[in-house]
Design a protein around this motif. Structure first.
Motif, PDB file in Angstrom:
ATOM      1  N   SER A  52       0.456  -1.533   0.317  1.00  0.00           N
ATOM      2  CA  SER A  52       0.077   0.244  -0.046  1.00  0.00           C
ATOM      3  C   SER A  52       0.675   1.011   0.305  1.00  0.00           C
ATOM      4  N   ASN A  68       3.141   7.896  -0.393  1.00  0.00           N
ATOM      5  CA  ASN A  68       1.542   7.513  -0.327  1.00  0.00           C
ATOM      6  C   ASN A  68       1.970   6.639   0.335  1.00  0.00           C
ATOM      7  N   TYR A  69       0.358   6.345   1.302  1.00  0.00           N
ATOM      8  CA  TYR A  69       0.249   5.412   2.533  1.00  0.00           C
ATOM      9  C   TYR A  69      -1.283   4.830   2.459  1.00  0.00           C
ATOM     10  N   ARG A  70      -2.473   4.153   1.670  1.00  0.00           N
ATOM     11  CA  ARG A  70      -3.116   3.964   1.451  1.00  0.00           C
ATOM     12  C   ARG A  70      -3.987   5.557   1.196  1.00  0.00           C
ATOM     13  N   PRO A 118      -0.930   1.627  10.089  1.00  0.00           N
ATOM     14  CA  PRO A 118      -2.099   2.491   9.240  1.00  0.00           C
ATOM     15  C   PRO A 118      -2.656   2.620  10.502  1.00  0.00           C
ATOM     16  N   GLY A 130      -3.176   8.911   8.021  1.00  0.00           N
ATOM     17  CA  GLY A 130      -3.239   7.649   7.436  1.00  0.00           C
ATOM     18  C   GLY A 130      -2.942   6.676   7.874  1.00  0.00           C
TER      19      GLY A 130
END
Length: 171
Positions: A52, A68-70, A118, A130
């Motif tokens: 992710s 970018n994560y999720r 997360p 996030g």
């Protein structure tokens, strides 16, 4: 009377619990995992090995991408909506003004372990919508020795890393 345990700033390193007991898909990596990938820097490793996570290189600088994560971002660009918190040894790396993250200031060779957790957690502070990245660095006692590494690539890209650690137990 029941024992009370006080937890430090970043919950993952301070909980003394396995990631199986945390109700979230926590991703972890050790220094051996990072070395196996031959990644150029921390963001390159996360892009290659963590689910992710994807990298957006808006500036044309491989050492300063948006992570970018999720769908949430940790970026070096002021004005980008930030949604990830980054901690190194319990100290928040997001800069106070704008929450930007200078990824090039995190030396890959100094990382002992890292964990990506997360979700929105108030323990990580503001703008942790996030998730949070917690990085633990090496110390001279547990990682003595010297290491030198050089990397080269296309278009004159090169990087050099040097690390040295030790301790004196006679003090």
């Amino acid at each position: 009377m029941e024992t009370v345990e006080v937890v430090e700033t970043t919950p993952l390193d301070g909980l003394n619990q396995s990631k199986d007991k945390i109700p979230a898909p926590v991703q972890t990596a050790s220094e051996q995992d990072i070395a196996k990938t031959n990644a150029v820097n921390v963001t390159d490793f996360m892009n290659r090995s963590m689910g992710s996570v994807y990298i957006n290189d808006t500036q044309g600088n491989g050492f300063q991408p948006d992570v970018n994560y999720r769908g949430f971002t940790a970026s070096p660009l002021l004005g980008t909506p930030q949604g990830l918190s980054v901690y190194m040894d319990g100290v928040r790396l997001n800069q106070p003004f704008g929450d930007v993250v200078s990824w090039d200031l995190i030396p890959k060779s100094a990382i002992k372990s890292m964990s990506m957790m997360p979700g929105s957690n108030p323990l990580f502070g503001r703008n942790t919508l996030g998730g949070a990245l917690s990085i633990e660095t090496k110390d001279g006692k547990s990682n003595p020795g010297t290491s030198v590494q050089g990397l080269g690539g296309a278009y004159g890209r090169h990087a050099f890393e040097f690390e040295h650690g030790g301790f004196n137990d006679k003090a």
